[in-house]
Design an enzyme around this catalytic site. Structure first.
Site, short mmCIF file in Angstrom:
data_model
loop_
_atom_site.label_atom_id
_atom_site.label_comp_id
_atom_site.label_asym_id
_atom_site.label_seq_id
_atom_site.Cartn_x
_atom_site.Cartn_y
_atom_site.Cartn_z
N TYR A 157 -15.47 9.34 -0.79
CA TYR A 157 -14.62 9.44 -1.72
C TYR A 157 -14.46 10.42 -2.89
CZ TYR A 157 -12.49 5.42 0.81
OH TYR A 157 -11.65 4.20 1.65
N HIS A 192 -17.22 3.01 -2.56
CA HIS A 192 -16.35 4.23 -2.98
C HIS A 192 -16.84 5.70 -4.25
CE1 HIS A 192 -13.40 2.16 -0.39
NE2 HIS A 192 -14.22 2.66 0.12
N CYS A 207 -18.97 -1.93 2.35
CA CYS A 207 -18.00 -1.52 3.09
C CYS A 207 -19.05 -0.70 3.87
CB CYS A 207 -18.21 -0.49 1.97
SG CYS A 207 -17.08 1.48 2.01
N ARG A 255 0.48 -1.30 -0.27
CA ARG A 255 -0.13 -0.12 0.06
C ARG A 255 0.77 1.10 -0.05
NH1 ARG A 255 -4.74 1.16 4.62
NH2 ARG A 255 -5.12 3.88 3.80
N ASN A 257 -10.32 -5.14 -0.53
CA ASN A 257 -10.41 -3.62 -1.44
C ASN A 257 -9.72 -3.86 -2.61
OD1 ASN A 257 -12.49 -1.65 -0.55
ND2 ASN A 257 -10.79 -0.98 1.20
P1 NAD Z 1 -3.70 -6.14 7.13
O1 NAD Z 1 -2.49 -5.70 5.87
O2 NAD Z 1 -3.21 -6.41 8.29
O3 NAD Z 1 -4.07 -7.13 6.50
C1 NAD Z 1 -4.80 -8.43 6.59
C2 NAD Z 1 -4.82 -10.31 6.87
O4 NAD Z 1 -4.02 -10.04 5.28
C3 NAD Z 1 -2.61 -9.60 7.37
O5 NAD Z 1 -2.67 -10.47 8.32
C4 NAD Z 1 -1.89 -10.77 5.75
O6 NAD Z 1 -1.31 -11.24 6.88
C5 NAD Z 1 -3.25 -11.26 5.60
N1 NAD Z 1 -3.12 -11.90 3.79
C6 NAD Z 1 -2.81 -11.06 3.45
N2 NAD Z 1 -2.67 -11.71 1.72
C7 NAD Z 1 -3.34 -12.88 2.62
C8 NAD Z 1 -3.46 -14.44 1.55
N3 NAD Z 1 -3.55 -14.78 0.28
N4 NAD Z 1 -4.55 -14.97 2.45
C9 NAD Z 1 -5.42 -15.09 3.98
N5 NAD Z 1 -4.53 -13.89 4.33
C10 NAD Z 1 -3.60 -12.75 3.66
O7 NAD Z 1 -4.98 -5.45 6.12
P2 NAD Z 1 -6.24 -4.19 6.87
O8 NAD Z 1 -5.70 -3.37 7.03
O9 NAD Z 1 -6.65 -5.31 8.48
O10 NAD Z 1 -7.56 -4.46 6.00
C11 NAD Z 1 -7.65 -5.65 4.85
C12 NAD Z 1 -8.42 -5.65 4.12
O11 NAD Z 1 -9.41 -4.89 4.24
C13 NAD Z 1 -7.92 -4.84 3.03
O12 NAD Z 1 -8.29 -5.57 1.59
C14 NAD Z 1 -8.18 -3.64 2.97
O13 NAD Z 1 -8.32 -2.57 2.14
C15 NAD Z 1 -9.61 -3.99 3.17
N6 NAD Z 1 -11.36 -3.15 4.43
C16 NAD Z 1 -12.02 -2.85 3.62
C17 NAD Z 1 -13.02 -2.25 4.62
C18 NAD Z 1 -14.63 -2.01 3.30
O14 NAD Z 1 -14.77 -0.82 3.15
N7 NAD Z 1 -14.75 -2.53 2.55
C19 NAD Z 1 -12.72 -1.22 5.60
C20 NAD Z 1 -11.60 -2.15 5.70
C21 NAD Z 1 -10.29 -2.65 5.00
C1 G6P Z 2 -12.44 3.43 4.63
C2 G6P Z 2 -13.24 2.15 3.38
C3 G6P Z 2 -12.66 1.03 3.98
C4 G6P Z 2 -10.58 1.93 3.01
C5 G6P Z 2 -10.40 2.15 4.47
C6 G6P Z 2 -8.97 2.54 4.96
O1 G6P Z 2 -13.62 2.59 5.93
O2 G6P Z 2 -14.55 1.95 3.37
O3 G6P Z 2 -12.65 0.63 2.46
O4 G6P Z 2 -10.29 0.42 3.43
O5 G6P Z 2 -11.45 3.47 5.01
O6 G6P Z 2 -8.75 2.50 6.13
P1 G6P Z 2 -7.51 3.25 6.75
O7 G6P Z 2 -7.22 3.17 8.37
O8 G6P Z 2 -6.55 1.66 6.33
O9 G6P Z 2 -6.85 4.23 5.68
MN MN Z 3 -14.80 1.25 1.87
#
Ligand code: NAD
Ligand code: G6P
Ligand code: MN
Ligand code: MN
Length: 432
Positions: free
Chosen positions: A252, A199, A169, A93, A147
């Site tokens: 966004y 978004h 989301c 990222r 995402n």
């Molecule tokens: P993070 O960096 O903590 O990753 C989460 C976990 O995924 C880590 O422990 C990592 O080791 C694991 N991982 C990586 N590749 C993997 C694989 N192939 N199989 C299984 N596990 C794997 O990330 P985060 O900040 O907790 O966010 C996680 C995801 O959720 C991101 O893609 C982020 O964009 C998304 N997210 C989406 C929303 C939303 O609104 N949809 C909200 C929050 C986070």
């Molecule tokens: C929002 C969005 C998520 C995104 C997050 C990032 O909640 O809906 O899709 O992953 O923000 O938050 P962060 O704390 O990782 O910047």
């Molecule tokens: Mn989102």
């Protein structure tokens, strides 16, 4: 009893999920929760998994919490699979944000060049997960948070040929909470209608007598001058333009409506090594220190500094709604099926939907005014091309996606950024 598997279980967001399940213990007969991660996430998985166990124990529940690096074992006979993984972890990222910014171009997790690269890295992995699901738990529902959630959901529908998928989301919930507060009402007293893409959606607000309160919320936004998203620096929209839209944009949209100011803010962060990913890296380290405390048996307050705060309300409510055919009104990424008549039938859209035992039924929205239509059609085409590039590894397609993305200037600069990012991320891009 239900078996739930969460891919990316080592995420710092996992206590959110566990809290959401505990809140719904009476409507969700959970037996097992399987948290899956990979070798690189092993330590995080251990820490957050133990906190999850303490939370469940404190709530007096007998749910089994399994921690594993074996995805197939976790998927076997699962009823629900939720995904929250990050291919390449936060270091990827950081590259998504910093490489475009080093050329003066917007760098963001789900938008512009960074968002397209997150799709390139993630889509092959999600399609692999779907392949396993078809074999090991074909009747399970896939609840995708990973995402870019809209593109990932569309890839599962179109290229995974898997229908039991819902993208989620926390942005709509964030808007609902903040805007009902601005109106001095509860979320339940209001009717929100969302339409667009993940978004990239707009919404309208009515009360239960059918009165349109959208303008009133705009008044309050200008009085309060604040934003709902922890991860997006707030710059107010031009009021005349917002009023003309007649709908509320999402957080966004600042990147699209106020691009120059947003890039300027990001460049300041770039210069001080405090882009959002770099900030999150520090926040995450703090969170895991807190999670390690053996006395801690609940989700700590500090988690609300993450942009995705409160997403468990979406994930757990969705699962409870499908399981119990609750017919809840929720905003999800799902197949359009004509609900947004300006967009293709088979694409994923983010839209208010009724959640039933057979999945989300999108509420018909109809046509957008031209100002929304033009942008959303371009964005959808960009998403379609990005997904195709992610699936095929076709360089020309990737360049096409960069060219039409409104946040990447076209020409040599697009190609330069694309080429640099392909090299930087090559370990996670087997298809290119
Ligand atoms: P993070 O960096 O903590 O990753 C989460 C976990 O995924 C880590 O422990 C990592 O080791 C694991 N991982 C990586 N590749 C993997 C694989 N192939 N199989 C299984 N596990 C794997 O990330 P985060 O900040 O907790 O966010 C996680 C995801 O959720 C991101 O893609 C982020 O964009 C998304 N997210 C989406 C929303 C939303 O609104 N949809 C909200 C929050 C986070
Ligand atoms: C929002 C969005 C998520 C995104 C997050 C990032 O909640 O809906 O899709 O992953 O923000 O938050 P962060 O704390 O990782 O910047
Ligand atoms: Mn989102
Ligand atoms: Mn472009």
């Amino acid at each position: 009893r239900i078996k739930i598997a969460t891919i990316g279980g080592g995420s710092s967001y996992t206590p959110e999920l566990i809290e959401g399940y505990i809140k719904r213990k009476d409507e969700l007969p959970i037996g097992e929760i399987w948290l899956v991660d990979i070798e690189e996430g092993k330590e995080k998985l251990e820490i957050v998994g133990n906190l999850a166990r303490r939370m469940v124990q404190k709530a007096g529940l007998d749910w089994e919490i399994h921690l594993t690096l074996d995805r197939r074992e976790a998927l076997k006979d699962a009823d629900f699979v939720s995904t929250q993984f990050r291919v390449g972890l936060l270091d990827a990222r950081i590259k998504d944000e910093r490489i475009p910014l080093s050329h003066g171009v917007l760098g963001q997790e789900t938008n512009g060049a960074g968002g397209m690269f997150k799709a390139f890295r993630t889509i092959p992995v999600i399609l692999d997960i779907v392949k396993d699901m078809k074999e090991l738990c074909p009747n399970a529902w896939l609840v995708n948070f990973t995402n870019p959630a809209g593109m990932v959901t569309e890839a599962v529908l179109k290229y995974g040929n898997f229908e039991r998928v819902v993208g989620l989301c926390n942005v709509p919930i964030g808007h609902n909470m903040r805007e009902s507060q601005l109106l001095g009402k509860t979320v339940e007293e209001l009717q929100f209608q969302y339409a667009g893409l993940n978004h990239h959606h707009w919404h309208k607000i009515h009360d239960k007598d059918g009165n349109d309160l959208t303008e009133k919320v705009m008044d309050a936004i200008y009085e309060n001058q604040d934003n709902i998203m922890e991860n997006i620096k707030f710059i107010p929209f031009f009021e005349e333009q917002l009023r003309d839209l007649g709908m509320l944009p999402c957080g966004y949209h600042q990147y699209y409506y106020l691009t120059d100011d947003m890039v300027k803010k990001e460049l300041e962060e770039f210069a001080t090594n405090s882009t959002r990913a770099e900030t999150v890296k520090k926040l995450e380290a703090e969170l895991f220190e807190i999670y390690k405390n053996p006395e801690l048996g609940e989700k700590p307050e500090q988690l609300s500094k993450r942009g995705g705060a409160y997403y468990s309300d979406a994930a757990c409510e969705l699962i409870a709604s499908i399981h119990n055919d609750k017919r809840t009104d929720m905003v999800v990424s799902t197949r359009n099926n004509g609900a947004l008549s300006d967009l293709p039938y088979d694409c994923a859209v983010e839209v208010s939907s009724i959640i039933t035992a057979t999945g989300p039924k999108p509420i018909n929205f109809g046509k957008f005014p031209a100002a929304q239509r033009g942008l959303v059609q371009l964005m959808k085409a960009m998403e379609e091309v990005t997904i195709e590039a992610a699936v095929t590894g076709n360089y020309g397609k990737a360049l096409q996606a960069f060219t039409i993305n409104p946040l990447v200037p076209s020409g040599k600069i697009a190609k330069t950024i694309l080429d640099e990012m392909l090299v930087a991320h090559k370990d996670h891009l087997p298809q290119f």
